[in-house]
Design an enzyme around this catalytic site. Sequence first.
Site, PDB file in Angstrom:
ATOM      1  N   HIS A  75       9.362  -3.414   3.592  1.00 38.49           N
ATOM      2  CA  HIS A  75       8.973  -3.600   2.199  1.00 38.49           C
ATOM      3  C   HIS A  75      10.190  -3.856   1.321  1.00 38.49           C
ATOM      4  CE1 HIS A  75       5.517  -0.896   3.513  1.00 38.49           C
ATOM      5  NE2 HIS A  75       4.883  -1.968   3.063  1.00 38.49           N
TER       6      HIS A  75
ATOM      7  N   MET B 239       0.837  -1.194   0.000  1.00 43.13           N
ATOM      8  CA  MET B 239       0.000   0.000   0.000  1.00 43.13           C
ATOM      9  C   MET B 239       0.878   1.253   0.000  1.00 43.13           C
ATOM     10  SD  MET B 239      -3.520  -0.736   2.029  1.00 43.13           S
ATOM     11  CE  MET B 239      -2.899  -0.582   3.683  1.00 43.13           C
TER      12      MET B 239
ATOM     13  N   VAL C 107      10.932  -7.635   9.707  1.00 47.95           N
ATOM     14  CA  VAL C 107      12.071  -6.715   9.792  1.00 47.95           C
ATOM     15  C   VAL C 107      11.806  -5.758  10.952  1.00 47.95           C
ATOM     16  CG1 VAL C 107      13.433  -4.966   8.604  1.00 47.95           C
ATOM     17  CG2 VAL C 107      12.501  -6.911   7.321  1.00 47.95           C
TER      18      VAL C 107
ATOM     19  N   GLN D 265      -2.850 -12.356   7.681  1.00 45.88           N
ATOM     20  CA  GLN D 265      -2.989 -12.111   6.244  1.00 45.88           C
ATOM     21  C   GLN D 265      -2.250 -13.175   5.450  1.00 45.88           C
ATOM     22  OE1 GLN D 265      -2.598  -8.074   4.203  1.00 45.88           O
ATOM     23  NE2 GLN D 265      -0.559  -8.915   3.859  1.00 45.88           N
TER      24      GLN D 265
END
Length: 287
Positions: free
Chosen positions: A39, A32, A179, A156
């Site tokens: 990420h 997102m 992380v 998820q």
Amino acid sequence: MPTAVAETITELRSLLADERAAGRRVALVPTMGALHDGHLALIERAGEIADTVVVSIFVNPLQFGPTEDLDRYPRTLADDLAKADRLGVDFVFAPTANEMYPSGTSETRVTAGAVGSLYEGRSRMGHFDGVLTVVSKLLNIVQPDVVVFGQKDAQQVFLVGRMVRDLNVPVRVEVVSIVRDSDGLALSSRNRFLDARELRAARGLSIALEAAESSADRGIDAVLAAAQSVLMGESLVQLDYLTIVHPDTFLPVDDDHHGKAIVLVAARVGSTRLIDNATIYLGGTHS
């Protein structure tokens, strides 16, 4: 080559047609946006296991409830594109909501079932139906060989993996470890909303998980007590849930469970909601 940006489904499919014609293996990293080092770890892993990396940047309205932070969610596209380019991402898919849902709110949904109404799903009704719907759309649009997710969103990850199996989607789900910053806090796009005092308090989530893991050989009650004792000492942390689930079913483990389990925690720190998790081995059994 600089990262190519596609804003429409047609454009992205055209770009990917050449990759497939050349026999290149494609990895998708759904995000997102507001990209952080967590990420970037997903993107780096995608680059290790595929020839072509696609990063989607789309703040999906279907997974936000009416009282949630859709409008507040950070949108940093220019910075995200610069990071993607530095990491050698081949394509960024950055559609508008109208491109993804041209008829408005999608009437067709992928439902997450009973597990989707637990934990995060209990606190965020309909959240996982929205997640699975958009992931299903992205998988159909990109048709990747592999899709990469982070373990921080453990529920998820479980639900996406189950959807892929149940619907026979021809994609492999790759999961990358959480992380954390130097003090142990799991990286999240929402961390930027924490002030210095809240940031210190938020680190209590990872400390609680460490306490849970160190107590795992003494059973479920000891694990929960150890984690709760840490969180009770943080006045800024408002606990939403703390639970232990079986990795194969994502249902709460039995009281006499031995072996692998996942501790889930969610809390609000100030006005910011955070989640975290850790894998433990109850009874000290690593089997």
